[in-house]
Scaffold this active site. Structure first.
Site, PDB file in Angstrom:
ATOM      1  N   HIS A 101       0.833  -1.214   0.000  1.00  0.00           N
ATOM      2  CA  HIS A 101       0.000   0.000   0.000  1.00  0.00           C
ATOM      3  C   HIS A 101       0.861   1.254   0.000  1.00  0.00           C
ATOM      4  O   HIS A 101       0.542   2.239  -0.664  1.00  0.00           O
ATOM      5  CB  HIS A 101      -0.902   0.040   1.248  1.00  0.00           C
ATOM      6  CG  HIS A 101      -1.912  -1.051   1.325  1.00  0.00           C
ATOM      7  ND1 HIS A 101      -2.063  -1.829   2.453  1.00  0.00           N
ATOM      8  CD2 HIS A 101      -2.821  -1.504   0.431  1.00  0.00           C
ATOM      9  CE1 HIS A 101      -3.043  -2.698   2.249  1.00  0.00           C
ATOM     10  NE2 HIS A 101      -3.506  -2.529   1.025  1.00  0.00           N
TER      11      HIS A 101
ATOM     12  N   LYS B 251     -18.930  -6.635   7.746  1.00  0.00           N
ATOM     13  CA  LYS B 251     -17.648  -7.337   7.640  1.00  0.00           C
ATOM     14  C   LYS B 251     -16.835  -7.221   8.921  1.00  0.00           C
ATOM     15  O   LYS B 251     -16.893  -6.199   9.609  1.00  0.00           O
ATOM     16  CB  LYS B 251     -16.869  -6.735   6.457  1.00  0.00           C
ATOM     17  CG  LYS B 251     -15.838  -7.680   5.841  1.00  0.00           C
ATOM     18  CD  LYS B 251     -15.238  -7.079   4.584  1.00  0.00           C
ATOM     19  CE  LYS B 251     -13.772  -7.462   4.424  1.00  0.00           C
ATOM     20  NZ  LYS B 251     -13.109  -6.696   3.355  1.00  0.00           N
TER      21      LYS B 251
ATOM     22  N   ARG C 231      -1.207  -7.018  -8.956  1.00  0.00           N
ATOM     23  CA  ARG C 231       0.006  -7.810  -8.745  1.00  0.00           C
ATOM     24  C   ARG C 231       0.123  -9.017  -9.660  1.00  0.00           C
ATOM     25  O   ARG C 231       1.181  -9.328 -10.166  1.00  0.00           O
ATOM     26  CB  ARG C 231       0.061  -8.273  -7.284  1.00  0.00           C
ATOM     27  CG  ARG C 231       0.293  -7.129  -6.311  1.00  0.00           C
ATOM     28  CD  ARG C 231      -0.102  -7.535  -4.916  1.00  0.00           C
ATOM     29  NE  ARG C 231      -1.495  -7.968  -4.942  1.00  0.00           N
ATOM     30  CZ  ARG C 231      -2.146  -8.522  -3.928  1.00  0.00           C
ATOM     31  NH1 ARG C 231      -1.516  -8.711  -2.790  1.00  0.00           N
ATOM     32  NH2 ARG C 231      -3.402  -8.874  -4.047  1.00  0.00           N
TER      33      ARG C 231
ATOM     34  N   SER D  21      -2.753  -7.610   2.557  1.00  0.00           N
ATOM     35  CA  SER D  21      -3.066  -7.574   3.982  1.00  0.00           C
ATOM     36  C   SER D  21      -3.318  -8.973   4.527  1.00  0.00           C
ATOM     37  O   SER D  21      -2.838  -9.326   5.604  1.00  0.00           O
ATOM     38  CB  SER D  21      -4.293  -6.692   4.224  1.00  0.00           C
ATOM     39  OG  SER D  21      -3.988  -5.345   3.957  1.00  0.00           O
TER      40      SER D  21
END
Lengths: 184, 184, 184, 184, 184, 184
Positions: free
Chosen positions: E36, E60, E110, E148
C-alpha cells in the site's frame, strides 16, 4: 488407447431423434441474473428442451428461499415454451441429468479463471457419465462481470436499487426490494 | 441498455424448426487431428447439420494442399450422415456462415490461453452477426494438448511416425507418411 | 546485482553428500488423496528421504482429526522405505524444514491458478530461507482435478461412496465411510 | 482405472541406487542466460548427474552457432563437477534421455503462460516415456523475465552491451560483443 | 457505435486545470502494508491530490479497528503533503469519489488473477460513473506477493514478528505486536 | 532490504512541479486504432504533457510507412493541445523517455495475457530507470479485442472496409483504402 477414437471407423450408434436433445442448466440461481437469462434464452434456442434446475445443498445457506428462486425462474421463463423449471437435491448433477433423459449440461464461462473451474467439472462429469456432454457459451461483453454473488455484493450502499436493477430481471428486482429495501 | 435483455418481456421470435440448427465448424485442418474428430463427432450429435469448412487465406502457406485436406475430411466423416464438407475463401466466417444458413459457430477450447482468444473472436463475431451464436466444447483430457501445429512439430525425430499416428485419423497418417516418410 | 550469480565464478560450496537430499512434503492432508499419493511416490524416488509432514494451525477446523490423518499417511506409505511421517505446529514451514535438515520443499502444481499461488510461496520461502529450494511436480492428467476439498465436496449425493473411492487410497475411503456413511 | 495408483498396494520396484538420479536439462541455449545458469546450479544440487543438452533442429535458424553454444555451456559449467554438456539431433527428448540413462527431465517455469506449455509437454512426455519424470523449478524473482529471446531483443539500442551484460554469464557476453559489437 | 470515439472529431471538453487531478486510493487497509505504501507514494507523485480512503462495510469483520487503521495511515503519510486520509461507509466507491471531486481511482495489480478482478471492477465503475477513470500501477517485484491477508497469515508461527516486520511500516508493526504479541 | 521503503521515513525529494508530469506513450502504431486513441485521450487528461512516440526498429517490417504513421497520429491528435508526436530509433524506451524529460510510461492492458507481458516490461524498465514509473489503463469493453495486428487481419474478406472502419480513426481508414482497396 487413442485408436478407438478414429473417426474413420465411426458408426453413429443410432439415428438422432431431435426430441432427444435435452439439456440441463443447473445452478443455485441465488438470485437469477441477466447473465443467467442470456444462458436460458440461448439454451432454449440450441436445445429441443432445456430444464433449468436448482440444485440445493442441505449444508449451504442461501440468500433467497428455494420458493423465491423457483418462482423467479418460472416468471422469467414463462414465455419460453421449451423451458421447464425443476429442482434436485442430494444427487450428483450427472445423475439428475440422466434421470430426466438429458444428454447435455449447459454452462456459461466468463473469464479464464471460470474456465479452469469449468474444465475441471467437465472432465469429472465426463468420467462419471461418458454419454453426457457439456456445452459452453460465453455471455456478451456487457454481462461478462455478472454473477449472483456480484449482484448481492451491490446491496447496501446508497442508491443500490438502481444499480441492482440493471443486472436482474424484474421479478428478481422486486424480491431484492422486498428483502433489502427500506422498512416501512 | 440492459433492459432490452429482460427475459420476462421475451417473446421467441419464431418457433424453432429443428432443421434450422445448422452449425459451421471452420478451420485450416492442416492437418485434421483426433482433436478435430472429437469436435466433429460431438457437433454432429449436437446440431441437425454440421458443415465442416476449410477457410483458406491466399496469403498463408499450408503444409498439406487444400485437396489433401478436403480429401482427409471427407474420408474421416464419410459415415456421419449429417456432416458435410465445404471450403470458403476471401470471406469472413460470419458471412460464410450466414450464406449457408448456419446459426451456430462451433469451437473447441483447450486451455485458458485458448479461452482468451476464443472469447475475443466470439465477441467480434457477435458484433458482426448478432443472430449467430458461438458454442464451445472442451475436448477430453487425453486430447487436451492436441493441435495441428503440435502434430506437425512431432515430425522429424527418429520414430516420429509411431508418435504422429496416435494423434491423427488413419487417412491423415497416410498423408504424413507420403509427405515426410523415407524416400524410396 | 546479478553479477554475483555468474556461473563461471561458481565454486560448489561442498561436495554433495547424497544422504543430504532430504525433502519435506507438507500439507493438511485433510484427507490424503490419490493426488497426494502420486506426489509421495514421486518424491520418494527423487529424494533420498522424504518427510511427509502435517502442518496444523490451531485456528483452523479440519474434517478429519490429526490422528486420523497421521494414521492414513502411515498406512499409505508403510511400504515406501525412505518416507517418514511427521507433524509440526506453530512454525513456519521453512523453519520446520531446516529443523529436520531438509534442503527441499516438494510441491504439486495442477493449474495455472495453482501456479500463481505456488510461485508466491516459493519466493517468500526463498526470502526466508535462501538455502532451501522448492521443487515442483505436475500430477498426471487423470489426477489434475483432485484436491482434498474437491473430494470432500463429493460427499452427500446418492452414490457418493463409489465416486469418492476413485480418488482416495483405501484407508482414507474407510475413514470416509465411518465418518459420513449411513448410521447403523 | 485409478485403482492401480493406490499407494497401499505399492511396492517400490527396486532399491534406488542414487547414482541413477540422472537428469537432462535440454534447450537451444541460444544463448545461455543467467536464468539457465540458475537452473543448472540447482539441477546439479538436486541430481547426482545433470546432463545439459543442446537439442538441435535442422530446420531452425540459430543466432549463435552450435559450437559457440557448446563452448559457452562448457566454460560456464567447468567448475560444477557433476554436470556434463551434450547435444542431440533428430530425436525426441524422451528418447535421448533414455539413451543416456536419465530418469528425469528438468524444466524451469517462469509465468502462468509458461506453465500451460510446460504442463502440455510434461503430459506428452509422460505418455511417450512413462518412467521418465519431469521436475520443475521456478527461478528467483530477479530472473523471472529472462529468456534467450528476451536477451537477444535487447541488442541494438545505444548502450545495449551494459544491459545485456546483466543477464548473461561472462563468456556469453563476450560472444555478444564479438557478434554484435562495433566493427573495428 | 464506435464512430463516436473517433479522435479526429475530438474536442477537449475543457482546459484541464491541473488542480483537478484528484484521485482516490480506497481499501480496507486491514492493515496497511508496504505494498500500500508503494501505491500511496506513487499516487502522490502522479496526482495533484491523493485521498486514501478506508471503505467500511458494516457486515464485515476487521482485524484492526477503524481507528487503528486511520491512525496507521495518518502516521505513515504524515510527511507526504498532498495525501489526505478519509473514510466512507454505505456508499459505492464511485459515488464517494465524485462527492470529493475525484476524477481518478487508483488501483494496484500484482498478478494475472488480480487483473481479472480489477478489469471487472474497472468496467463496472466505468458504467456507473463514465467520467471517472481507473489508473493501475504494478508494484515492484519484491512487493508482488504482499497483501493484507498474506501478512495476517504470517502471524502465529515462532518468530513471526521478525517476518511481519519486513512487510509493514513501523506503526503497523507496533499494532501487530500490541495485538498479537506475547502477553505480559 | 525492504526497510528503505518504509513510508514513515519518507521525505518527498522535491516539491512536484506539475509541468513535470510528462509521459510517453510509445508503440509501432502500425496502424493507429481506436484503442490507441482511447489511450491518447486518457493520457492527455492524466498527464500535463503526453508524447506519443513511434519507436522504430531497423530490422522490422511495417505495413504502413513511418511517414504514414506519423501523419495519422498528427491528424488524429491535432485538437488535443497537450499531445505531441515524436519518433525514436535505436534507443531503449527508458533512455528516450529520460531524454525528453518524461517521468512516466503509459501502457494499455487488455487481457491477462497482455498483463504478464506488461508486468515483465514494467519490471525491466524499472530496473533500467528507477525514477521512471509505468502507469496502466484498461480500455473499455468494446475496445478490448482491438490491436493493430487484429485490424490488419481483417483486411481481405469481402466487405472488409466496413469492418475495418469501425476500429480505426478516419485518417487511418483512408490509408487502409489507399493501400488495400480495389485498384482503379
Amino acid at each position: 488407447m487413442l485408436a478407438a477414437l478414429s473417426a474413420c471407423r465411426y458408426t453413429p450408434d443410432m439415428p438422432r431423434d431431435s426430441t432427444r436433445r435435452r439439456a440441463v442448466y443447473a445452478g443455485s440461481f441465488d438470485p437469477v441474473t441477466e447473465g443467467h437469462m442470456f444462458m436460458i434464452r440461448e439454451g432454449a434456442r440450441l436445445f429441443d428442451r432445456l430444464v433449468v434446475a436448482i440444485g440445493t445443498n442441505p449444508g449451504k445457506q442461501y440468500t433467497f428461499t428455494l420458493d423465491e428462486r423457483l418462482d423467479a425462474l418460472r416468471r422469467c421463463t414463462a414465455r419460453i415454451r421449451n423451458v421447464s423449471i425443476d429442482r434436485f437435491e442430494s444427487r450428483f448433477l450427472v445423475d439428475y441429468a440422466r434421470s430426466i433423459g438429458a444428454s447435455y449440461i449447459l454452462r456459461g464461462v466468463r473469464t479464464a479463471h471460470d474456465f479452469e473451474y469449468e474444465k475441471t467439472m467437465r472432465h469429472i462429469n465426463g468420467d462419471m457419465a461418458p454419454g453426457l456432454s457439456t456445452v459452453f457459451l460465453i455471455p456478451p461483453r456487457e454481462l461478462a462481470e455478472l454473477s449472483s454473488s456480484f449482484v448481492k455484493g451491490l446491496v447496501g450502499p446508497k442508491g443500490w436499487p438502481k444499480v441492482v436493477k440493471q443486472y436482474v430481471p424484474a421479478p428478481v428486482y422486486r424480491q431484492f426490494l422486498k428483502r433489502f429495501g427500506p422498512k416501512r
